[in-house]
Structures are given as C-alpha cells and as structure tokens.
Motif scaffolding. Structure first.
Motif, PDB file in Angstrom:
ATOM      1  N   PRO A  52       0.845  -1.557   0.120  1.00  0.00           N
ATOM      2  CA  PRO A  52       0.108   0.333  -0.053  1.00  0.00           C
ATOM      3  C   PRO A  52       0.757   1.427  -0.149  1.00  0.00           C
ATOM      4  CG  PRO A  52      -1.195  -1.796   1.180  1.00  0.00           C
ATOM      5  CD  PRO A  52       0.789  -2.612   0.262  1.00  0.00           C
ATOM      6  N   PHE A  53       2.193   1.392   1.354  1.00  0.00           N
ATOM      7  CA  PHE A  53       2.462   2.831   0.588  1.00  0.00           C
ATOM      8  C   PHE A  53       3.151   2.986  -0.365  1.00  0.00           C
ATOM      9  CE2 PHE A  53       1.881   1.443   5.676  1.00  0.00           C
ATOM     10  CZ  PHE A  53       1.194   2.705   6.027  1.00  0.00           C
ATOM     11  N   ILE A  54       3.858   2.218  -1.185  1.00  0.00           N
ATOM     12  CA  ILE A  54       4.648   1.917  -2.435  1.00  0.00           C
ATOM     13  C   ILE A  54       3.469   2.107  -3.528  1.00  0.00           C
ATOM     14  CG2 ILE A  54       6.092   1.373  -4.139  1.00  0.00           C
ATOM     15  CD1 ILE A  54       7.534  -0.980  -1.776  1.00  0.00           C
ATOM     16  N   ALA A  55       2.729   1.234  -3.108  1.00  0.00           N
ATOM     17  CA  ALA A  55       1.262   2.552  -4.428  1.00  0.00           C
ATOM     18  C   ALA A  55       1.085   3.755  -3.904  1.00  0.00           C
ATOM     19  CB  ALA A  55       0.138   1.239  -4.189  1.00  0.00           C
ATOM     20  N   ASP A  56       0.832   3.622  -2.629  1.00  0.00           N
ATOM     21  CA  ASP A  56       0.296   5.573  -2.538  1.00  0.00           C
ATOM     22  C   ASP A  56       1.242   6.220  -3.618  1.00  0.00           C
ATOM     23  OD1 ASP A  56      -1.731   4.554  -1.038  1.00  0.00           O
ATOM     24  OD2 ASP A  56      -1.263   4.343   0.270  1.00  0.00           O
ATOM     25  N   SER A  57       2.678   5.733  -3.562  1.00  0.00           N
ATOM     26  CA  SER A  57       3.571   6.825  -3.644  1.00  0.00           C
ATOM     27  C   SER A  57       3.937   6.876  -5.368  1.00  0.00           C
ATOM     28  CB  SER A  57       5.468   6.717  -3.277  1.00  0.00           C
ATOM     29  OG  SER A  57       5.346   5.197  -3.793  1.00  0.00           O
ATOM     30  N   VAL A  58       3.380   6.250  -6.122  1.00  0.00           N
ATOM     31  CA  VAL A  58       3.242   5.750  -7.188  1.00  0.00           C
ATOM     32  C   VAL A  58       2.029   6.595  -7.771  1.00  0.00           C
ATOM     33  CG1 VAL A  58       2.674   4.213  -9.540  1.00  0.00           C
ATOM     34  CG2 VAL A  58       4.821   3.818  -7.631  1.00  0.00           C
ATOM     35  N   ASP A  59       1.184   6.128  -6.978  1.00  0.00           N
ATOM     36  CA  ASP A  59      -0.230   7.489  -7.478  1.00  0.00           C
ATOM     37  C   ASP A  59       0.069   8.620  -7.015  1.00  0.00           C
ATOM     38  OD1 ASP A  59      -1.622   4.560  -8.194  1.00  0.00           O
ATOM     39  OD2 ASP A  59      -2.232   4.935  -6.220  1.00  0.00           O
ATOM     40  N   PHE A  60       0.750   9.268  -6.475  1.00  0.00           N
ATOM     41  CA  PHE A  60       1.137  10.414  -5.786  1.00  0.00           C
ATOM     42  C   PHE A  60       2.252  10.943  -6.738  1.00  0.00           C
ATOM     43  CE2 PHE A  60       3.384  14.348  -4.357  1.00  0.00           C
ATOM     44  CZ  PHE A  60       2.544  14.762  -3.551  1.00  0.00           C
ATOM     45  N   VAL A  61       3.215  10.320  -7.078  1.00  0.00           N
ATOM     46  CA  VAL A  61       4.001  10.842  -8.565  1.00  0.00           C
ATOM     47  C   VAL A  61       2.976  11.160 -10.146  1.00  0.00           C
ATOM     48  CG1 VAL A  61       5.809  10.420  -9.850  1.00  0.00           C
ATOM     49  CG2 VAL A  61       5.864  10.291  -7.254  1.00  0.00           C
ATOM     50  N   VAL A  62       2.049  10.169  -9.961  1.00  0.00           N
ATOM     51  CA  VAL A  62       1.765  10.102 -11.221  1.00  0.00           C
ATOM     52  C   VAL A  62       1.282  11.187 -11.341  1.00  0.00           C
ATOM     53  CG1 VAL A  62       0.236   8.593 -12.726  1.00  0.00           C
ATOM     54  CG2 VAL A  62       1.878   7.128 -11.584  1.00  0.00           C
ATOM     55  N   SER A  63      -0.061  11.462 -10.674  1.00  0.00           N
ATOM     56  CA  SER A  63      -0.313  12.470 -10.373  1.00  0.00           C
ATOM     57  C   SER A  63      -0.162  14.155 -10.556  1.00  0.00           C
ATOM     58  CB  SER A  63      -1.791  12.977  -9.156  1.00  0.00           C
ATOM     59  OG  SER A  63      -0.505  13.350  -8.066  1.00  0.00           O
ATOM     60  N   GLN A  64       1.734  14.437  -9.702  1.00  0.00           N
ATOM     61  CA  GLN A  64       2.088  15.302 -10.181  1.00  0.00           C
ATOM     62  C   GLN A  64       1.850  14.811 -11.851  1.00  0.00           C
ATOM     63  OE1 GLN A  64       3.169  17.334  -8.004  1.00  0.00           O
ATOM     64  NE2 GLN A  64       1.232  16.853  -7.473  1.00  0.00           N
ATOM     65  N   VAL A  65       3.244  14.665 -12.319  1.00  0.00           N
ATOM     66  CA  VAL A  65       3.354  14.042 -14.011  1.00  0.00           C
ATOM     67  C   VAL A  65       2.018  14.811 -14.557  1.00  0.00           C
ATOM     68  CG1 VAL A  65       3.950  12.488 -15.811  1.00  0.00           C
ATOM     69  CG2 VAL A  65       4.862  12.280 -13.124  1.00  0.00           C
TER      70      VAL A  65
END
Length: 404
Positions: free
Chosen positions: A171-184
């Motif tokens: 979950p924590f890694i998945a959340d980090s990926v989702d956050f960075v995707v939103s920044q892209v």
C-alpha cells in the motif's frame, strides 16, 4: 492535479500551511518551497524526471520541525547541463543562499553532482539516492531523443510513466506511485521534454573536489528505474561515502518510507556538521510565513502569505538587518508551531478517503490516461489513410474533368 486523485490528508495540510513560491529569473520560472529557519544553511531537494517540488513535502514537514531549513525545487525548462548549472546558480543568488547541502534522486542526483563539480565552493555535502554518473545508457535506450522537443505531450507522459514499475505494490509504495503519477499530470510538454533531454544529453560526472566523507548514498534494495550497474558505478566512484540502504521503498522512498529517509537525512546533516536550531521552531509568529525572504519571493507570493506586517514586503528584511534576535523571535514561529500544535488535530480528523475508495479513484485515473492515449494513437494512425483517400479522390475528380 486531477480531481479524481484523492490527495493524502497530510499533503492537503501541507499545502494549506506552506506557501509555494514562484519567481522569474531571466527567462526561467522557478517554483519552490522554502521552509525552516533561515539562519541554517538549507538542504535543497532536487526531484527526478517524474517529480516536482511537491514530492518532498514529507521531508519539508518533518525536518523543519527539527530546526532545519528545507528547500524543494522544480527543475525548470533548461535544455543542456551547462544551462542548468548557470540557472541554478542564479536561483541561489536570487534567494540569497550561498552554501548548500543537496539531496537528489534519479535525475536530480545527477544534476546535483554536476553542480558540485562545477561550483564546488557552494556545495557542502551530497545525499544521492537511486542516481547515476553518466547518461550514455539512457541515450542508447531512447533513439528518438533528437526529436523529443517535437513529441506530443501525451507521448512524453506515457514514456515517463512507463519508466515506473507496474504491478502490484504494497500500500505505501502504491500510494507513492499514485502521488507521483498525479504530479506528472501537472507537468507541461516543455517540462517533460527538457527533463528527458537532460537525461539523454551526453554528459558524465567527473571526479569531485568534495570529499567522500561528505557524501551519503541512499539506495533502495528492492527495485528502482535506475539499472543496478549504474548504482554500482556510483558506489565505485565514491568508495568512502556513507551507505544508507533501504530494504524496500521502490522508486520513491521519500514518499513510501519517509521516516527512514528523514532519519538518514538527519544523520547525514549532523555528520557533516550542520547544526539544527530546534529552539527557533517554538518562536515563530503565527503568520504562516516560512519561505525565502528574497524580494522576488515577496513580490510573487504576496497573495499567498498573510499580511500581518501591514502588506509591507520589505519589513522582514529590515528586521533581519537590524536585529538577528528579532528574526529568531518573530520570523520562525508560525508554520513550525502550527505543525506541532495541530498534529494531534490533524490525526484525529484526517481529510482522507477510505483506502478502498482511494484505490478506486486512482485506478480510474490510470484507466482514463490509458484510454486517452489509446484514442489519440488511433486518431494519429488514421491520418495516413485520410491523406491517401483525399489524394485518390482528387485524382479521380481531375480525370473526370478531363474526360468531360
């Protein structure tokens, strides 16, 4: 950020408390956060290709409460490494910062090393995470690099996102990926093109004047987008550097493992002799000011900061010139104090959706991106047929007129 993305509660709180600064320097627009006691030499965070200044918000919140000054910047639109060095130096001059400690991940770590190579007097230490020494490997894997500036935005975004490992994550890694995707999604075409150009432009870091004892290498052991041979090459270049390995964390440990990353950053700063000033955390006025005291910052962010000083942007600089103790007692009270006093309230009433709802929204966002890219590719693939059809029709019409 797209509305379908459920922003973390601590990020919402961060955005409500820490002002975002935007200053033009020459032809470049610099976007950054600057928070913490200004008497402390700052730790400047440089993101990777897919990152923005926002991705280090957990480091800004945690380290500033310890008495450190943290600056997180966006990489501006520069098109070669020499332009990056000159532009970054002008940025430091504009915010009146002379000596710095750099923390860079991926492309940010490479740019940090280049700046330390060409401006050794300004860089006091380096923290390098999942980064590299030369760009030859990336240039070989991107044969269309010469036309990257002409590529459409959706293609650049898709290329950047394919560099992030897909598949099931904790979950924590998945959340980090989702956050960075939103920044892209917030990056413009020029932002993406310039960062990809910096990644593939032929360059290599030469030996630094900075001693290895002032360098910390912080890598994740599970996986990252940087090939392991490039990480090994970095370790061989700095054999005396301090190693800080994270067992897990993926490409973005500063988001997925913030406590470990923040601990290693504190240990590094203490080891290189940077003293924090936690006593200043308890004595900041509750005016929400925590950014740079440069004139450009005051002019650009006047609307973002409360005007308890009567709207006079010069007052802070006058106070700092007349009395350093007044600066300590008045300028550093608000945000750090609010972060401490409101932490319990924030955890009792988090502005966060349930985990299942967050995953549903994040998956919806990914599906929309994929559908949009597929549709655009389909339209592009139809263009040759449309042109051929028009050409055939025009020929038939011309022959018919000749017969008539």
């Amino acid at each position: 950020m797209k509305s379908v993305f459920a922003a973390p509660g601590d990020y919402i709180y961060f955005k409500s408390q820490v002002p975002l600064h935007k200053i033009p320097i020459g032809t470049k627009q610099w976007r950054y956060y600057d928070f913490g006691p200004k008497v402390v030499p700052p730790l400047i965070c440089l993101p990777g290709t897919a990152g923005t200044a926002d991705v280090y918000y957990k480091q800004i919140m945690a380290l500033s409460m310890k008495g450190y000054r943290v600056i997180s910047v966006d990489i501006p639109c520069v098109w070669n490494h020499q332009e990056w060095i000159q532009s970054f130096e002008k940025f430091l001059d504009a915010i009146d910062v002379h000596h710095i400690h750099l923390y860079g991940t991926s492309l940010g770590g490479f740019l940090a090393q280049l700046f330390a190579q060409h401006r050794p007097r300004r860089v006091k230490s380096l923290v390098l995470s999942n980064t590299f020494l030369e760009t030859r490997t990336f240039a070989a894997s991107m044969p269309w690099a010469p036309i990257v500036g002409w590529a459409p935005s959706f293609l650049l975004k898709r290329y950047v996102l394919t560099g992030i490992r897909d598949g099931p994550h904790e979950p924590f890694i998945a959340d980090s990926v989702d956050f960075v995707v939103s920044q892209v999604e917030t990056l413009s075409k020029d932002d993406l093109a310039s960062r990809l150009t910096l990644t593939v432009d032929n360059a290599a870091v030469k030996p630094l004047l900075l001693q290895d004892s002032f360098i910390t290498i912080m890598d994740t052991n599970d996986y990252s987008s940087i090939p392991q041979e490039l990480k090994d090459q970095l370790g061989e270049r700095y054999p005396g550097a301090r190693r800080a390995y994270l067992k897990t964390g993926g490409d973005f440990p500063f988001l997925s493992r913030p406590d470990e990353v923040n601990l290693h950053l504190q240990l590094h700063l203490r080891r290189v002799g940077l003293e924090a000033h936690p006593e200043l955390v308890q004595s900041i006025p509750k005016d929400g000011t925590g950014g740079s005291n440069s004139k450009e910052d005051d002019e650009k962010d006047r609307d973002d900061e409360p005007k308890d000083n009567g709207g006079n942007p010069e007052s802070n600089s006058e106070e700092s010139q007349s009395s350093p103790s007044a600066l300590e007692s008045s300028e550093f009270h608000g945000l750090d104090y609010q972060l401490l006093s409101n932490a319990e309230i924030h955890h009792e009433n988090p502005v966060v959706l349930t985990h299942s709802a967050m995953l549903m929204n994040q998956h919806t966002a990914v599906i929309r991106i994929l559908l949009q890219s597929t549709w655009e590719l389909f339209i592009i693939s139809l263009l040759p047929f449309c042109v051929a059809s028009l050409y055939t029709s025009s020929n038939n019409a011309r022959k018919f007129r000749q017969l008539v």
